[in-house]
Design a protein around this motif. Structure first.
Motif, PDB file in Angstrom:
ATOM      1  N   GLY A  47       0.802  -1.215   0.000  1.00 14.32           N
ATOM      2  CA  GLY A  47       0.000   0.000   0.000  1.00 14.32           C
ATOM      3  C   GLY A  47       0.833   1.262   0.000  1.00 14.32           C
ATOM      4  O   GLY A  47       0.324   2.352  -0.281  1.00 14.32           O
ATOM      5  N   GLY A  48       2.120   1.148   0.312  1.00 16.32           N
ATOM      6  CA  GLY A  48       3.001   2.310   0.271  1.00 16.32           C
ATOM      7  C   GLY A  48       3.354   2.753  -1.140  1.00 16.32           C
ATOM      8  O   GLY A  48       3.822   3.877  -1.343  1.00 16.32           O
ATOM      9  N   VAL A  49       3.149   1.875  -2.109  1.00 15.63           N
ATOM     10  CA  VAL A  49       3.391   2.224  -3.529  1.00 15.63           C
ATOM     11  C   VAL A  49       2.118   1.854  -4.307  1.00 15.63           C
ATOM     12  O   VAL A  49       2.109   0.934  -5.119  1.00 15.63           O
ATOM     13  CB  VAL A  49       4.635   1.505  -4.089  1.00 15.63           C
ATOM     14  CG1 VAL A  49       5.908   2.139  -3.558  1.00 15.63           C
ATOM     15  CG2 VAL A  49       4.631   0.016  -3.742  1.00 15.63           C
ATOM     16  N   PRO A  50       1.011   2.564  -4.043  1.00 13.44           N
ATOM     17  CA  PRO A  50      -0.296   2.121  -4.523  1.00 13.44           C
ATOM     18  C   PRO A  50      -0.450   2.095  -6.035  1.00 13.44           C
ATOM     19  O   PRO A  50      -1.170   1.237  -6.562  1.00 13.44           O
ATOM     20  CB  PRO A  50      -1.263   3.121  -3.888  1.00 13.44           C
ATOM     21  CG  PRO A  50      -0.439   4.337  -3.585  1.00 13.44           C
ATOM     22  CD  PRO A  50       0.919   3.800  -3.243  1.00 13.44           C
ATOM     23  N   ASN A  51       0.194   3.013  -6.747  1.00 11.17           N
ATOM     24  CA  ASN A  51       0.038   2.999  -8.198  1.00 11.17           C
ATOM     25  C   ASN A  51       0.638   1.730  -8.790  1.00 11.17           C
ATOM     26  O   ASN A  51       0.006   1.019  -9.571  1.00 11.17           O
ATOM     27  CB  ASN A  51       0.682   4.247  -8.816  1.00 11.17           C
ATOM     28  CG  ASN A  51       0.409   4.360 -10.303  1.00 11.17           C
ATOM     29  OD1 ASN A  51       1.092   3.744 -11.112  1.00 11.17           O
ATOM     30  ND2 ASN A  51      -0.599   5.131 -10.676  1.00 11.17           N
ATOM     31  N   THR A  52       1.872   1.431  -8.408  1.00 15.27           N
ATOM     32  CA  THR A  52       2.521   0.204  -8.873  1.00 15.27           C
ATOM     33  C   THR A  52       1.736  -1.026  -8.431  1.00 15.27           C
ATOM     34  O   THR A  52       1.485  -1.938  -9.226  1.00 15.27           O
ATOM     35  CB  THR A  52       3.957   0.122  -8.326  1.00 15.27           C
ATOM     36  OG1 THR A  52       4.727   1.199  -8.858  1.00 15.27           O
ATOM     37  CG2 THR A  52       4.612  -1.196  -8.710  1.00 15.27           C
ATOM     38  N   SER A  53       1.342  -1.053  -7.157  1.00 12.30           N
ATOM     39  CA  SER A  53       0.681  -2.235  -6.617  1.00 12.30           C
ATOM     40  C   SER A  53      -0.678  -2.482  -7.253  1.00 12.30           C
ATOM     41  O   SER A  53      -1.044  -3.626  -7.552  1.00 12.30           O
ATOM     42  CB  SER A  53       0.522  -2.088  -5.104  1.00 12.30           C
ATOM     43  OG  SER A  53       1.777  -2.047  -4.461  1.00 12.30           O
ATOM     44  N   THR A  54      -1.451  -1.419  -7.458  1.00  9.42           N
ATOM     45  CA  THR A  54      -2.773  -1.579  -8.065  1.00  9.42           C
ATOM     46  C   THR A  54      -2.664  -2.118  -9.481  1.00  9.42           C
ATOM     47  O   THR A  54      -3.428  -3.008  -9.888  1.00  9.42           O
ATOM     48  CB  THR A  54      -3.524  -0.237  -8.063  1.00  9.42           C
ATOM     49  OG1 THR A  54      -3.860   0.100  -6.707  1.00  9.42           O
ATOM     50  CG2 THR A  54      -4.795  -0.299  -8.889  1.00  9.42           C
ATOM     51  N   ARG A  55      -1.724  -1.596 -10.241  1.00  9.57           N
ATOM     52  CA  ARG A  55      -1.538  -2.089 -11.609  1.00  9.57           C
ATOM     53  C   ARG A  55      -1.127  -3.558 -11.604  1.00  9.57           C
ATOM     54  O   ARG A  55      -1.647  -4.378 -12.385  1.00  9.57           O
ATOM     55  CB  ARG A  55      -0.496  -1.246 -12.341  1.00  9.57           C
ATOM     56  CG  ARG A  55      -0.928   0.195 -12.606  1.00  9.57           C
ATOM     57  CD  ARG A  55       0.196   0.992 -13.271  1.00  9.57           C
ATOM     58  NE  ARG A  55      -0.109   2.402 -13.377  1.00  9.57           N
ATOM     59  CZ  ARG A  55      -0.796   2.962 -14.378  1.00  9.57           C
ATOM     60  NH1 ARG A  55      -1.243   2.193 -15.372  1.00  9.57           N
ATOM     61  NH2 ARG A  55      -1.032   4.256 -14.400  1.00  9.57           N
ATOM     62  N   ALA A  56      -0.177  -3.913 -10.729  1.00 10.87           N
ATOM     63  CA  ALA A  56       0.292  -5.300 -10.667  1.00 10.87           C
ATOM     64  C   ALA A  56      -0.817  -6.240 -10.205  1.00 10.87           C
ATOM     65  O   ALA A  56      -0.966  -7.358 -10.719  1.00 10.87           O
ATOM     66  CB  ALA A  56       1.499  -5.400  -9.731  1.00 10.87           C
ATOM     67  N   LEU A  57      -1.621  -5.781  -9.248  1.00  9.54           N
ATOM     68  CA  LEU A  57      -2.700  -6.619  -8.734  1.00  9.54           C
ATOM     69  C   LEU A  57      -3.761  -6.852  -9.798  1.00  9.54           C
ATOM     70  O   LEU A  57      -4.213  -7.990 -10.008  1.00  9.54           O
ATOM     71  CB  LEU A  57      -3.322  -5.974  -7.496  1.00  9.54           C
ATOM     72  CG  LEU A  57      -4.448  -6.761  -6.822  1.00  9.54           C
ATOM     73  CD1 LEU A  57      -3.959  -8.114  -6.341  1.00  9.54           C
ATOM     74  CD2 LEU A  57      -5.042  -5.966  -5.676  1.00  9.54           C
ATOM     75  N   THR A  58      -4.174  -5.805 -10.490  1.00 13.50           N
ATOM     76  CA  THR A  58      -5.192  -5.972 -11.532  1.00 13.50           C
ATOM     77  C   THR A  58      -4.689  -6.870 -12.653  1.00 13.50           C
ATOM     78  O   THR A  58      -5.449  -7.689 -13.187  1.00 13.50           O
ATOM     79  CB  THR A  58      -5.619  -4.601 -12.094  1.00 13.50           C
ATOM     80  OG1 THR A  58      -6.226  -3.832 -11.053  1.00 13.50           O
ATOM     81  CG2 THR A  58      -6.627  -4.761 -13.230  1.00 13.50           C
ATOM     82  N   ASN A  59      -3.412  -6.734 -13.019  1.00 12.17           N
ATOM     83  CA  ASN A  59      -2.851  -7.616 -14.048  1.00 12.17           C
ATOM     84  C   ASN A  59      -3.062  -9.082 -13.684  1.00 12.17           C
ATOM     85  O   ASN A  59      -3.348  -9.923 -14.553  1.00 12.17           O
ATOM     86  CB  ASN A  59      -1.356  -7.355 -14.214  1.00 12.17           C
ATOM     87  CG  ASN A  59      -1.052  -6.027 -14.882  1.00 12.17           C
ATOM     88  OD1 ASN A  59      -1.927  -5.412 -15.477  1.00 12.17           O
ATOM     89  ND2 ASN A  59       0.199  -5.587 -14.788  1.00 12.17           N
ATOM     90  N   ALA A  60      -2.915  -9.388 -12.395  1.00  8.89           N
ATOM     91  CA  ALA A  60      -3.027 -10.777 -11.949  1.00  8.89           C
ATOM     92  C   ALA A  60      -4.468 -11.222 -11.743  1.00  8.89           C
ATOM     93  O   ALA A  60      -4.840 -12.347 -12.084  1.00  8.89           O
ATOM     94  CB  ALA A  60      -2.224 -10.971 -10.657  1.00  8.89           C
ATOM     95  N   THR A  61      -5.297 -10.347 -11.160  1.00 10.94           N
ATOM     96  CA  THR A  61      -6.656 -10.763 -10.792  1.00 10.94           C
ATOM     97  C   THR A  61      -7.654 -10.711 -11.936  1.00 10.94           C
ATOM     98  O   THR A  61      -8.651 -11.443 -11.923  1.00 10.94           O
ATOM     99  CB  THR A  61      -7.202  -9.895  -9.640  1.00 10.94           C
ATOM    100  OG1 THR A  61      -7.249  -8.514 -10.057  1.00 10.94           O
ATOM    101  CG2 THR A  61      -6.339 -10.032  -8.388  1.00 10.94           C
ATOM    102  N   LEU A  62      -7.416  -9.860 -12.924  1.00  5.85           N
ATOM    103  CA  LEU A  62      -8.444  -9.618 -13.939  1.00  5.85           C
ATOM    104  C   LEU A  62      -8.900 -10.876 -14.679  1.00  5.85           C
ATOM    105  O   LEU A  62     -10.111 -11.034 -14.927  1.00  5.85           O
ATOM    106  CB  LEU A  62      -7.970  -8.552 -14.931  1.00  5.85           C
ATOM    107  CG  LEU A  62      -9.030  -8.059 -15.924  1.00  5.85           C
ATOM    108  CD1 LEU A  62     -10.242  -7.489 -15.192  1.00  5.85           C
ATOM    109  CD2 LEU A  62      -8.439  -7.007 -16.855  1.00  5.85           C
ATOM    110  N   PRO A  63      -8.009 -11.806 -15.046  1.00 12.30           N
ATOM    111  CA  PRO A  63      -8.515 -13.024 -15.706  1.00 12.30           C
ATOM    112  C   PRO A  63      -9.512 -13.795 -14.843  1.00 12.30           C
ATOM    113  O   PRO A  63     -10.487 -14.357 -15.358  1.00 12.30           O
ATOM    114  CB  PRO A  63      -7.240 -13.838 -15.948  1.00 12.30           C
ATOM    115  CG  PRO A  63      -6.147 -12.824 -16.016  1.00 12.30           C
ATOM    116  CD  PRO A  63      -6.530 -11.772 -15.013  1.00 12.30           C
ATOM    117  N   TYR A  64      -9.298 -13.810 -13.531  1.00 11.70           N
ATOM    118  CA  TYR A  64     -10.218 -14.499 -12.628  1.00 11.70           C
ATOM    119  C   TYR A  64     -11.516 -13.708 -12.469  1.00 11.70           C
ATOM    120  O   TYR A  64     -12.597 -14.307 -12.389  1.00 11.70           O
ATOM    121  CB  TYR A  64      -9.552 -14.715 -11.266  1.00 11.70           C
ATOM    122  CG  TYR A  64      -8.353 -15.633 -11.327  1.00 11.70           C
ATOM    123  CD1 TYR A  64      -8.508 -17.013 -11.208  1.00 11.70           C
ATOM    124  CD2 TYR A  64      -7.073 -15.123 -11.505  1.00 11.70           C
ATOM    125  CE1 TYR A  64      -7.424 -17.867 -11.264  1.00 11.70           C
ATOM    126  CE2 TYR A  64      -5.975 -15.972 -11.562  1.00 11.70           C
ATOM    127  CZ  TYR A  64      -6.151 -17.339 -11.452  1.00 11.70           C
ATOM    128  OH  TYR A  64      -5.063 -18.177 -11.516  1.00 11.70           O
TER     129      TYR A  64
END
Length: 374
Positions: free
Chosen positions: A304-321
């Motif tokens: 959460g300390g780097v939210p822009n990077t983390s949000t992009r990385a998280l969506t990349n992984a979760t979106l197919p599911y």
């Protein structure tokens, strides 16, 4: 399907569960995407960006919770959100229930289907594809945090992590050679630290040896080696993971007495209860505390300390599911993908992950076997 995204309200949590690009893909597929106003601001995404992507902006969190059939979050619901849980919605987020009896009670009582990112497995039951991106971020941040808090003004030993010519670098011990540990070690090595990785898997020890090619020591993690390495470390990074279960307490209170004064423990396993007996969750606003002269950094949402990077990385992984859940419907998607089905922690008022149930059974302290200790 109506897919909802709410603003994260856990302290200092600025990530959001879906980027505008992810919202666009869902909207293009014919799904209704409801985003709470301001949900993306902490990650750098405006309401206008979501509207442009085809999402609808909803003023209040309560309306999103009530209307969404699939509710996307980053972090687990906190106490003020428990009342919003309902049996008609599926919650898809990080949960870490083994360390949170109160949340588990709330999910069981609500009848919600709760799918945890951290227990979704890859093909053949291998890997944790939705935990991996945040583990990569947390591991890299752990090394940075260790270097930062080693500085004297922040309570550390006053040691420069990479040293200088004629002066030894800091000694960094990484406990666990998985995704977190590997990324922590990579960054620490890159900063010039003397790095030791402790790991129990023979196969993983071989992989790490080849990966680091002599730039880090790779040792079998047995109790005597662990004790010796921790005692001589300037920074200890706890990168232990038992999927879905509470982290083992590898660093005991007694071991702190043998550590160097003002050494730093960065316990990345704190989401699962921490791998040090003395670890307790902290926040980005108040990240450290001292026990027996040893500085503890136990921020429970490091990415959460780097939210822009983390949000992009998280969506990349979760979106197919997310697409599968929305396109097929929840039950059909779970039937079609055993790896996604392994992410179901609570459904129909029942806990479905044995490791979670075992951890919660161990936490019952009131003598009533039908009640979880809060």
């Amino acid at each position: 399907m109506r897919v909802g995204v709410v603003t994260e309200i856990k302290p200092a949590e600025r990530r959001v569960a879906l980027t505008p690009a992810g919202a666009h893909e869902l909207a293009e597929a014919g799904h209704e995407v409801l985003v709470q106003g301001g949900a993306g601001l902490g990650s750098g995404f405006s309401d206008q960006a979501y509207v442009g992507a085809g999402a609808q902006i909803v003023d209040g969190a309560a309306d999103v919770w009530a209307d969404a059939e699939l509710l996307l979050k980053v972090k687990e619901p906190i106490a003020s959100e428990y009342a919003s849980l309902n049996p008609d919605a599926t919650l898809f987020t990080y949960l870490h229930l083994a360390a949170d009896p109160a949340l588990t009670d709330a999910l069981v009582a609500s009848g919600t289907t709760a799918i945890a990112y951290e227990t979704v497995t890859g093909p053949g039951g291998k890997g944790l594809p939705l935990l991996a991106p945040m583990s990569e971020v947390a591991g890299r941040l752990a090394a940075q945090a260790g270097a930062y808090f080693l500085q004297d003004p922040f309570g550390g030993r006053g040691v420069l992590i990479g040293g200088v010519p004629g002066v030894a670098p800091a000694r960094v011990v990484v406990i666990g050679g998985g995704v977190v540990g590997t990324n922590a070690a990579r960054v620490a090595v890159g900063m010039g630290a003397e790095v030791t990785i402790l790991e129990r898997s023979i196969a993983r020890l071989t992989e790490l040896e080849l990966l680091f090619d002599g730039r880090a020591r790779v040792l079998m993690s047995d109790p005597l080696t662990l004790r010796e390495e921790v005692a001589n470390a300037d920074v200890v990074i706890g990168a232990v993971l038992v999927a879905g279960a509470a982290a083992p307490k590898l660093i005991t209170r007694e071991m702190l007495g043998s550590m160097r004064p003002k050494a730093v423990i960065v316990d990345v396993a704190i989401d699962q209860g921490g791998c040090a007996e003395t670890s307790t969750p902290t926040t980005h606003g108040d990240p450290t505390y001292v026990v027996d002269g040893v500085l503890h950094y136990c921020v429970a949402n490091m990415p959460g300390g780097v939210p822009n990077t983390s949000t992009r990385a998280l969506t990349n992984a979760t979106l197919p599911y997310v697409r599968a859940l929305a396109n097929l419907g929840v039950e059909a998607a779970l039937t079609a993908d055993p790896g996604l089905r392994s992410g179901v922690n609570v459904q129909g008022g029942k806990i479905l992950v044995p490791a979670v149930q075992e951890a919660l059974d161990a936490s019952r302290t009131d003598g009533d076997p039908g009640r979880l200790a809060a």
